[in-house]
Design a protein around this motif. Structure first.
Motif: not given
Lengths: 304, 263
Positions: A81-86
């Motif tokens: 939920w904090e690193n969606r794109r990665d």
């Protein structure tokens, strides 16, 4: 000690609905309740449960589609939920009922768009697609508009599209839904190969027990959002086999089938009581995995 | 890295247009009829201005420029960002937004750019034509007109992003947000000079249709530097504010399980 690529701790997701136009307050539905489990690198895990158990919600939580109400998770070492794109670059996701291919355009166009989304040069994407198409038997579909594909062809293209960026973790939500026997076989063989050769971690939800038997080594059973069981497929069969099916083929061509509850009576004692003079052949079978799972669902619902 | 992102969005827009041109006859019909529809609307207003000459100080040329700006800015939304608005609202309401969340690209712009409406070309041609025909574009005003155009595009996008995001916060509001957008668009279509006092204040602040229909003509006619500054600042603030509002709402997204295909 193997690396844990999926680590879930106390994950919960609740949805709230209004009670009615003139009623105060909201109704809470707990789709996932305090769920904890881990998956090691290269492991194939079946995530099973009856309809509405919370399987898809869990997959959506772990792939950053939904935000949790509480709990934590690490997928590929990242907080979804904090690193969606990665995270999107490390995982591949296939939802059986959803498509990432453009309906009116040829498969090629969708592949090149996905390649651009993952910063893959077209030539490498095409090469990767060629490799995948050989295994999935979709080589001839490159220029075919998606709307002209059969469901099985589309699903194989979906899987190939999800693997274009070579994800290390693959989430599959009912990937064999609606497919014919041959399409299912191709998919299962492919997934097994992907896991063994490329060490891809697979989390698969399915209602088809053959998917579980053919692809996965481990089963997590959830019901009403709670984990009911977490064991290996082999252990599941051993622990929950309480029956044997005995088929007796008689001289006159008739066949009789008996379900023996092994805790009450052994197969041997059953056969001793049977007149074997009339029998030409005997088969003794374990119940299919489907039956074991059905029993688990029913006992789980009673328990809940 | 920035080039790569542009590459993705360039390809995405190319694909969304290709998809909209898949039905060629429909594409040409929509393009031609949109130009005809815009011209018919202008004929109506021409007859009106023939009778009254001016409306609160605005003549027909002022109105033509305002309409041209309105229509051409609207066409940028329909051509390149048509996903924002009704389509995205429906995806959110039906829980069909997963695909965009699973992509390593910007969610809002990915979803916005993946739909293109071919009638936008008709609006674009008609809008630019009207602005030129108004006679208000000169060498000295060209730079200002470009800024006004960018501000108008930002306003349309902001309003669409904002209205779309409402669907995250409140359920079953697709029809409401669609109506609100067309109310906004309708207000943008009337001569800005008819709005005075509190109505004007309302339209250049809370319900910012005036940023398209009122202030651009004031900037051009009276060469007001402060108004241009306010217009630019308000458009940029509105744009980033709507993006922030969207991403806050995204956390409330509830996925669904409908069977769907792309496009």
């Amino acid at each position: 000690m193997q690396d844990e690529v999926i680590l879930v701790d106390g994950l919960s997701k609740s949805f709230y609905y209004s009670k009615g136009l003139f009623c105060k307050g909201k109704v809470r539905t707990d789709a996932v309740k305090n769920l904890s489990f881990s998956v090691h690198a290269g492991e194939c895990v079946a995530f099973i449960g009856p309809n509405g158990a919370g399987k898809s919600t869990t997959v959506k939580l772990l792939t950053s589609v939904l935000y949790p109400t509480s709990g934590t998770a690490l997928v590929g070492g990242l907080n979804p939920w904090e690193n969606r794109r990665d995270l999107a670059r490390r995982i591949g996701v296939v939802f059986g009922q959803r498509s990432q291919l453009w309906y009116h355009l040829p498969v090629r166009d969708s592949v090149f768009l996905l390649a651009a989304a993952y910063d893959i040069p077209d030539c490498i994407a095409q090469k990767k697609w060629h490799e995948l198409s050989e295994v999935l038997d979709i080589g001839k579909l490159w220029l075919v508009p998606v709307k002209q594909l059969s469901l099985g062809q589309r699903m194989r293209c979906e899987i190939a599209a999800s693997l274009l960026h070579e994800p290390s973790i693959l989430f599959l939500d009912e990937p064999t839904i609606g497919l014919d026997v041959e399409a299912k076989r191709i998919l299962r063989d492919f997934l097994k190969k992907e896991a063994t050769e490329n060490k891809t971690t697979i989390l698969l939800t399915s209602h088809d027990t053959e998917d579980i038997e053919k692809v996965c080594q481990r089963v997590i059973l959830i019901n009403q959002g709670t984990k009911m069981l977490d064991t290996s497929v082999q252990q599941l069969k051993t622990d929950f086999l309480s029956k044997k099916y005995v088929r007796l083929f008689k001289n006159n061509g008739d066949c009789e089938c008996f379900a023996i509850e092994t805790k009450n009576k052994s197969v041997q004692s059953f056969l001793k009581q049977t007149n074997l003079n009339e029998i030409t052949d005997i088969t003794i079978e374990n119940p299919p995995l489907e039956e074991i799972i059905r029993t688990l669902y029913i006992s789980g619902e009673r328990h809940a | 890295m920035a080039d790569r992102k542009q590459h993705f969005f360039a390809r995405l827009i190319q694909m969304s247009m290709k998809q909209s041109y898949a039905l060629k006859a429909s594409f040409w019909m929509r393009l031609v009829f949109m130009i005809v529809s815009d011209l018919i609307m202008m004929i109506g207003w021409y007859v009106m201005f023939e009778s009254f000459q001016t409306i609160n100080g605005w003549n027909f040329n002022d109105f033509m420029f305002m309409s041209g700006l309105n229509i051409s800015a609207f066409s940028i939304w329909t051509l390149f960002f048509r996903g924002a608005g009704i389509r995205m609202s429906q995806w959110i309401q039906n829980g069909e937004f997963d695909y965009f969340l699973l992509s390593p690209q910007n969610v809002l712009f990915h979803a916005s750019c993946c739909v293109s409406e071919p009638s936008g070309w008709g609006d674009f041609v008609a809008g630019i034509g009207l602005m030129i025909a108004s006679g208000l574009i000169t060498v000295s005003t060209f730079g200002i007109v470009v800024i006004l155009f960018i501000c108008a595009v930002l306003c349309f996008l902001s309003v669409n992003f904002f209205l779309t995001a409402i669907n995250f916060y409140f359920k079953n509001t697709v029809d409401l947000t669609e109506r609100l957008f067309y109310v906004f668009f309708s207000i943008c279509g009337y001569p800005g000079s008819i709005y005075t006092d509190w109505a004007k204040i309302l339209l250049i602040t809370i319900f910012p249709a005036g940023l398209i229909s009122i202030l651009p003509i004031e900037v051009l006619k009276n060469t007001q530097g402060f108004t241009l500054l306010y217009l630019s600042g308000a458009s940029i603030t509105l744009f980033f504010g709507s993006i922030l509002f969207f991403y806050r709402g995204l956390k409330k997204y509830e996925s669904g399980n409908r069977t769907i295909l792309r496009g």
